[in-house]
Structure formats: C-alpha cells, structure tokens
Design a protein around this motif. Sequence first.
Motif, PDB file in Angstrom:
ATOM      1  N   ARG A  18       0.847  -1.171   0.000  1.00 19.04           N
ATOM      2  CA  ARG A  18       0.000   0.000   0.000  1.00 19.04           C
ATOM      3  C   ARG A  18       0.885   1.224   0.000  1.00 19.04           C
ATOM      4  NH1 ARG A  18      -4.500   1.172   4.587  1.00 19.04           N
ATOM      5  NH2 ARG A  18      -5.562   2.845   3.505  1.00 19.04           N
ATOM      6  N   LEU A  22      22.768 -28.624   2.684  1.00 23.16           N
ATOM      7  CA  LEU A  22      21.541 -28.101   2.111  1.00 23.16           C
ATOM      8  C   LEU A  22      20.809 -27.212   3.090  1.00 23.16           C
ATOM      9  CD1 LEU A  22      20.248 -31.187   0.174  1.00 23.16           C
ATOM     10  CD2 LEU A  22      20.889 -28.960  -0.782  1.00 23.16           C
ATOM     11  N   LEU A  30      28.102 -20.421  -2.522  1.00 19.21           N
ATOM     12  CA  LEU A  30      27.214 -21.570  -2.455  1.00 19.21           C
ATOM     13  C   LEU A  30      25.992 -21.358  -3.323  1.00 19.21           C
ATOM     14  CD1 LEU A  30      27.268 -22.663   1.274  1.00 19.21           C
ATOM     15  CD2 LEU A  30      27.921 -23.999  -0.740  1.00 19.21           C
ATOM     16  N   GLN A  31      25.488 -20.118  -3.282  1.00 13.78           N
ATOM     17  CA  GLN A  31      24.260 -19.841  -4.003  1.00 13.78           C
ATOM     18  C   GLN A  31      24.396 -20.120  -5.493  1.00 13.78           C
ATOM     19  OE1 GLN A  31      22.989 -15.809  -3.894  1.00 13.78           O
ATOM     20  NE2 GLN A  31      21.048 -16.277  -4.849  1.00 13.78           N
ATOM     21  N   ALA A  44      26.707 -22.054  -6.895  1.00 19.44           N
ATOM     22  CA  ALA A  44      27.405 -23.295  -7.231  1.00 19.44           C
ATOM     23  C   ALA A  44      26.532 -24.153  -8.131  1.00 19.44           C
ATOM     24  CB  ALA A  44      27.723 -24.055  -5.953  1.00 19.44           C
ATOM     25  N   LEU A  74      22.287 -23.967   3.380  1.00 18.13           N
ATOM     26  CA  LEU A  74      21.951 -23.155   2.221  1.00 18.13           C
ATOM     27  C   LEU A  74      20.642 -22.433   2.402  1.00 18.13           C
ATOM     28  CD1 LEU A  74      22.610 -25.091  -1.072  1.00 18.13           C
ATOM     29  CD2 LEU A  74      23.136 -22.725  -0.544  1.00 18.13           C
ATOM     30  N   THR A  75      19.698 -23.114   3.028  1.00 21.27           N
ATOM     31  CA  THR A  75      18.362 -22.565   3.072  1.00 21.27           C
ATOM     32  C   THR A  75      18.011 -22.075   4.464  1.00 21.27           C
ATOM     33  OG1 THR A  75      17.531 -24.750   3.521  1.00 21.27           O
ATOM     34  CG2 THR A  75      17.554 -24.070   1.245  1.00 21.27           C
ATOM     35  N   LEU A 122      26.063 -29.158  -5.322  1.00 20.45           N
ATOM     36  CA  LEU A 122      25.164 -29.091  -4.178  1.00 20.45           C
ATOM     37  C   LEU A 122      24.672 -30.468  -3.781  1.00 20.45           C
ATOM     38  CD1 LEU A 122      22.957 -26.020  -5.028  1.00 20.45           C
ATOM     39  CD2 LEU A 122      24.861 -26.181  -3.439  1.00 20.45           C
ATOM     40  N   ALA A 123      24.449 -31.288  -4.777  1.00 20.93           N
ATOM     41  CA  ALA A 123      23.848 -32.584  -4.495  1.00 20.93           C
ATOM     42  C   ALA A 123      24.721 -33.378  -3.543  1.00 20.93           C
ATOM     43  CB  ALA A 123      23.644 -33.353  -5.787  1.00 20.93           C
ATOM     44  N   GLU A 174      12.716 -28.507   7.867  1.00 16.77           N
ATOM     45  CA  GLU A 174      12.323 -29.588   6.973  1.00 16.77           C
ATOM     46  C   GLU A 174      12.744 -30.927   7.565  1.00 16.77           C
ATOM     47  OE1 GLU A 174      14.709 -29.379   3.504  1.00 16.77           O
ATOM     48  OE2 GLU A 174      16.176 -28.155   4.541  1.00 16.77           O
ATOM     49  N   SER A 175      12.081 -31.949   7.128  1.00 13.75           N
ATOM     50  CA  SER A 175      12.476 -33.286   7.540  1.00 13.75           C
ATOM     51  C   SER A 175      13.253 -33.902   6.401  1.00 13.75           C
ATOM     52  CB  SER A 175      11.233 -34.115   7.859  1.00 13.75           C
ATOM     53  OG  SER A 175      10.363 -34.095   6.745  1.00 13.75           O
ATOM     54  N   THR A 176      14.551 -33.865   6.514  1.00 10.36           N
ATOM     55  CA  THR A 176      15.363 -34.300   5.394  1.00 10.36           C
ATOM     56  C   THR A 176      15.641 -35.785   5.417  1.00 10.36           C
ATOM     57  OG1 THR A 176      17.162 -33.407   6.686  1.00 10.36           O
ATOM     58  CG2 THR A 176      16.531 -32.177   4.737  1.00 10.36           C
ATOM     59  N   PRO A 231      10.895 -23.060   6.037  1.00 10.93           N
ATOM     60  CA  PRO A 231      10.526 -23.714   7.294  1.00 10.93           C
ATOM     61  C   PRO A 231      11.442 -24.895   7.539  1.00 10.93           C
ATOM     62  CG  PRO A 231       9.007 -24.336   5.562  1.00 10.93           C
ATOM     63  CD  PRO A 231       9.931 -23.323   4.984  1.00 10.93           C
ATOM     64  N   ALA A 251      24.458 -27.188  -9.577  1.00  9.10           N
ATOM     65  CA  ALA A 251      23.595 -28.092  -8.824  1.00  9.10           C
ATOM     66  C   ALA A 251      24.297 -29.410  -8.504  1.00  9.10           C
ATOM     67  CB  ALA A 251      22.323 -28.352  -9.609  1.00  9.10           C
ATOM     68  N   GLU A 252      25.190 -29.836  -9.383  1.00  9.46           N
ATOM     69  CA  GLU A 252      25.893 -31.101  -9.159  1.00  9.46           C
ATOM     70  C   GLU A 252      26.687 -31.045  -7.865  1.00  9.46           C
ATOM     71  OE1 GLU A 252      25.696 -29.703 -12.083  1.00  9.46           O
ATOM     72  OE2 GLU A 252      24.647 -31.251 -13.212  1.00  9.46           O
TER      73      GLU A 252
END
Lengths: 382, 531
Positions: free
Chosen positions: A9, A368, A352-353, A355, A371-372, A360-361, A379-381, A377, A357-358
Amino acid sequence: MIRLQRRLRVDRRRSITLRLAGVVISLLVAGVVLQISGSPALMLGRRAVETMTTPYGMEQGLVLATPILLTALAVALGFRMRLWNIGVDGQLYIGALAATGIGLNVNGPTWLMLTLMMVAGAAGGAFWILGPALARAYGRVNEIITTLLMNFVALQVVNWLSLGPWRDSTIPDLSATRRIPYELPILPGTNTVPIGVIAPFLIAAVVFFIFRFTTWGYEVDISGGNARAAEYAGIDVRRRIVSVMCISGAIAGASGAILVAGTTHRLSSTISNQYGFSGFIVAALAAGAIVVLILVGLLVAGLLVAAITLQTLGLSVDAVLALYGLILIGNVVAEVAARYRVVRTTKPPPELQFAPAEALAGAGPQGLSALTAAGSPPESTD
Amino acid sequence: MYDPQPPDVQNDQTVACADARATVVEMADIWKAFDDFQALSGASLELQAGEIHALLGENGAGKTTLSNVLTGIYRPDVGTIRLDGEQRRFHSPAQAIAAGLGMVHQHFRLVEPLTVAENIHLGRPELPRRLSRRRLISETAQAMEQYGLTVNPTARIWQLSIGEQQRVEILRVLLRGARVLILDEPTAVLTPSEATELFAVLRRLAASGRTIVFISHKLHEVLAVSDRVTILRRGMNVATRPAAKMTPEKLAKLMTGTERVMEAPRPSKGRGKPVLELRNVSARGDRGLVSVREASCTVHEGEIVGVAGVSGNGQRELTEIATGLRHPFEGTVAIDGQDLTARLPGDFVSAGVGHVPEDRIGSAIVPSATVVDNAVLRAFRTGELSRAGVMRRGAVRVFTDRLVTAADVQLPDIDVPIANLSGGNQQRFVARREAWAADRLLVAAHPTRGLDVRAADQVREVVLDRRDAGCAVLLVSDDLDELLAVSDRIVVMYEGRIKGDFTAAKARRKEIGYLMGGGDLVGGAGAEAPS
C-alpha cells in the motif's frame, strides 16, 4: 544483502513528502550546476523569490497560471481514465482559433460575444480531440501518439490563418490576426488580471464534485481502475473514453479562448508559451490530487515569471525549462521510490548460491539446510 | 469402450509399467501454500526415464504448482525432491535447468524481435566466445536436425505461428541439456494438426530416453500421447495409472472425485417461468476459435442448472454469453422473454442478472478502488444508492457495511483498497454482492474454487438462497460433487456443445462422467451409457 521490496500500500503522506524532497533535490542540483557554470546561483534564487513576491509579479503569475492550470486540469481529467492527452497545446490553439473566428467575424453585445467565444473555444478543443478519442475508444489506437501529432496540425492551421486570411495587414511585420474587439474584464482588485483567472478554480471545483458525488464520475474512475470490471458492471467504457477525452479537449480549448480574449487579443502561432507542456508537468506532479494541482500550477507560473527576471540577469529561458525537466524527473523517481522499501535480507554466501547443482547434491543434508537457513521452514530431510 | 470396473481411488502411485524403467525424479509429500490457499497438500510424483507422463487435474488442482516446485520456481514448504536417487533443493530455475529439469511454459519466454537462432542461444551455457551470425545459424540448424524440430533459424519470433514458437521454446530447453522436459498445457494454444505434430516430437524425445511431463486437462490427448497418468485433485494425488488401462470416462471420474459426500440437496420449491433462454447459440473464444456450438439451454425461476464438464469446453464462454460480456455470432439470448442478443452487459445488469465470473480479480473487482467503490459496482444505479446521477454517499456506506457483514469479510475499515483483502475474502465479497444484484438470474462460475470448507458452504448457501427466493441460477463447476449437491438439473458441456440434460435426482455420476469424456448417450437424457 540489500534489496527493494514492493509495498502493498502506498502511503499518501510518504508519497507527497518524497515528491517535495524531489523538488528540493532538483533545485539543489540546478543550483550546483549553475554555480559550476559560473552563474551566482544563490543570488539568482534570491532575485527569483523577490520577483515572485512583488504585487506585479504575483499578478503576472496569476495571468500565466490561468492557461497552465486549465491545461493541467485537462490532462489530469484524462489521467482519471489512464488516458494521456498530450495534445492540450493543440486543443488550446484550436480553441483560441475558434474564439478568434467568432470575435473577428460576428458582431454583438460584449457579454454575449465573450460567452460565444468561450463556448466556441471549448467546442473547438473538443472537436480537435474527437478524432483521437474515437480512434482510441473504437480502434484501440494509442492516444498518446495521435493527440501529440494533432498538435503540429493545429499549429500549422493557426499559422496559416494568422498569416493569411485573418492577418492584420495594417501593421507591417506583425504575424498575427487583427485585434479582437471584445476583451474580458479585469478582475476587481487587480490591475492586469483578466476575469478568466477564476475559470481554473471553478472548473477544479466542478471536477472535484463530479468525481466525489456523481455516478458519472464513479463510472469514469471504475473504467480507469479496471476496464474489464467496468464493462462487467454495465458501464459503456468506450463512450466514457470519448466523453472524458472530449471534456479534456474542451477545457484546453476554453483556456485558448480565455488567452485570446483576456491576454493576447490577437491570434498567432506563438500565443502558447509552452503552456500545454507546463500543464502536463503540473498534472503529473499532482498525481490526481486537485488541491496539489492548483498549488503546483501556481508555483510553476511563479517560476515562469521569475524566469523573466532571470533572463534579464543573463539566464536563458531554456535553463528554466531544463529546471522543470529536472523537477519532473525528481518526482518520477520519488513516485517510484514511494512504492518500494529497502529491506535487508540474509542470503546464503554467494559461492554456495551460485554453485552448480551437481556440487550441491553432494553436500548432504547439512550443506543443504545451511543453504536454506533463511526463509524456509524446518524440513524433515531424513 | 466403457469398462464397468469399480472406481478405485486409492493412492497407488507405484503401479509400475510392464518394463520397469529407471526412476529419474521422485517428489514426495510436497506441500505448498500461497497466503490462505493451500495449493499442494502432500502431492507426489515419480518419473521414469523414457516415459511420457501426463499430469492431469482440474484448474487449481496443483499441476502447475507441482511442476514449478520441480523446476525451482517455487520452493516447497515441506517435501523432498530426489533426482537419480539423490536429494536436491533448487533455489532458482537456473539450478533446476543445470540439473536437467526444463520447463516449457504456457506463455512462451521468447524475445519477439530477435531471430530463432538468437533466441535459442540466449543464455545457453556453452556459448562460444566468438559469435558470428553464421555460427549461430549453423548450430541452430544442427540442433533442429538432431531433435527433429524444424523452424527457419533466421526468422524472427513474431513472424512465426504459435506452433513454431513452441518448437523454438522446446528446442531452447533441450539445448540447455534438459533430460526431463515439462510442458505446461502445450496444446492449449495449438490447432489440432499442430498438436499432432507436437505429439510425434514428444514420442521421439521419449524414445531417446528423455522424460516428458505433459500437463493437460484434455483427456483424449492425455490418453493419446502418454505412457502413465498422474491425477491430482485439490493438491493431492488421486492415482497414477498406466494410460493403456484408462478410458476418458475413468479419468474424468478420477479428476472430479467421488470420495466426498455432501449433504443431500435441499429440494427446489418448484420451478416457475423460464428466465434465461439460450437458443442455438454459437460464439468464438478469445483466440478466435469457435468455443460454443449451437448451445441451447433454459433456466427457470427457482431452479439451479448445473453445467458440468472438463474445463475449457466452452463453459466460460457460455457464462459470458448469458451475461452479455460475449456476443454470439448465431443464436439468441433472452432474459424473461426479452431478446438481449448482442446487447451490452449493462442491459443484462438492468434485467437483474448477477454474475460471479471465473476470473474474479480480473473482471469483477477493481483492485485499486476502495471496498466501498467495489461494493456498489453492480447496484450504484439503483434508486437506493443514487438519484438523478448523484450518489447518495450515506446510503452507499450503509450498503457497503451491510454487504461486508453479510459476506463475513474481515477488514479494518471500508475505505482501504480492496486489493488488501485476501483472495478468499474477495471471493465471498463478490459472491454475496452478485447474489444481491441477481433479481432474476445468477450466473456463477466456480464460486467455491479455492475456498476452505466453511467458506465454500457459505457460498453454496448464498446460491441456494437465491434459488429459493425465485431466482434462476446457472452454476458452472469442475466439482461434480458440488453440482450434484446443489443443482436441480445438470447439463454437460463438451467441445462447446451442451450434451445431456439430467434432473439431479436421476443424474448418475457414471453417465455424466461419460459425457464429460466426450461420449454420447444413445437414448437421450437419462439413458444408460453404451458398454
């Protein structure tokens, strides 16, 4: 990391404060540029303020404010429907032409002739925008281009009449028509201000009441807000486009009639001192607020008067126009700025951001979740 | 062929194909909410190498959200994505494409003034340092040959047909190294022959080992092109099945659902005179294709006529015809016996027609205007709110307060822009406003879509109240349960035609599903589907 986030607004007060800041910054920039280029900026500023505050300066300001405010109102009316009438100068000229035509060629009592001239002026302005309005409403032709181009046509028509059929041949080297025998009376209490100066205030009041209290004003606002919803509500949006554009043209045309009947008394291709341009700036600065529009219009007129003084002090009128441009830019920036806020965000480290994807895996759950860390929220990894 | 196998809605996504292929992607228990709308509630998806996998579901079922999660456009609130067995998280589409997950969006991401070759090379990772026009063109031509997608490389995008633009888009994603290619409703913009060509391309790509995800709600296409089908409904998986074992009517049944039992319909007090009469109406859709074909339909006082059908079969256009927003090129539209064909929407408003459109934000609300201005959008011309063109501001505010209370909308004050309200609140607001505007006819498209159970019940109650007050109601919905619960009669739309006309008491889900899938009833309304 710092980034911009859009506000849900826009606060009116913040917007106005930022706009004022924009004007101040523009004036400061202009002052610095003038100082660097060798002009005494402070002295110029003081003289400008002095000029604007003398009785004569104020009267001249009102005279100049009349067409500026009227063209600004014409533009602002279009803005209610998101229509851009760039052709206010052309409509002003055609309004002046129509009024001059009546004034030079018809005889009658002064009050009747002045009324006729005003009506002719408004009709001329409306006529001049009718083509672009119909093209916009029924052919979706961009009105910015058509109204702009009609300016040049209007100027050529006025040129032809004032240098040709209607030219005053009794005075050598005058490229204007004969003098119109009917003049607007002077506003009581002033020496030089024609009564036409009240027109913008009257029209502003009428426009204000129309948009606040009538169904027609409501329909125009709805059409401007969401044309599809307006059609859904049974509003004939195309007819509203035509009527709003024609009324806008009529106001600009009337300002031309007031100009020839009250100030110039002759039609020539130089009667508009870029009034439409100034009016456009005023309407853009006001952003729909009618009281702001009147205040800004008076300020711009004052600047134009000051410009005359500044010119005698060696500053060109182009420099003053450049100052308007600066103020406009400052305000556009302020308007955009009012819609955003600056926020700090915590982002993952850049290496890291970005990098691949390979890579990161292979980082596993710990990598991970590091990273986040922000914004996600838990997470259950596993 | 209709297969009378009992409906089976258990979650059995693990039904494997005869030749067990390698699993490429595994998405499990994905949750995603937007504001107060739960788009995904534990959805999952399993993709195998070399398959064409259709993702089927109604609008709002979560198909696009799920693929946006997979391609890194959205981050899931909860849930895991595994690629080749390894867990991954994508923070941007760039990361997803680098991992081989590419998406062809419904609206193409092409630069119109540039050529095909230039578009294909935009952002390509292994772009050569030194570029020349000739090199771009030759590489493009080579890629086109490799994938069997031919377009003139030197043509500019704006010169191409939609089908050709789509090929460029697909090629661009393939050149980024996509192993999994997701196409979001790719046939929505294509002519039938272009769609056939696209299917051939997809099959070739699948044969080369790539995985294709094909998002659609067109049942025939899904069966024609895919190996397996995953059906989503309200953000959850309904089933994953081999396409070979499915029929259009089975898919329609799975899409529209069977498990939810709604309260028994409140019977109509009996219908009165005809209000809306559509006779042999045909009209074109937004893309110029004929979307409604020779449709006839009559809605009487005190009656709710439900329009069933898979989305995109002309329902939206039908509601627009019934409210004057779209003009038919043949046929007539009448309200209370008055011919309103080719009249303006305003004439329909004056005739007492209320309309809850499908696209509420786009066409029923002025987001920048205040709640007050939006409240009186339909009624501002009535004597209660204006006299001789002057708004009665006091009455307008009273009206707004009453509407806000009746619609159960939560807001601090009525002078804020309506854009500040949540989607659910806007929807209840529009539904109630239109119910008030509808003296004679209420046309409602998906009035409960995206609402939670309580709000949906409120809106259904509004619709039933209008009917009981003697108003005619035309109700379009994806949700067959809802239609069966509230309608007095149900018609089915398929490819722009109105098929079948069931009294709700006799309507059978099986027959309606059969018509929705494109079948024909032999003995007219109520007849048994052929087996």
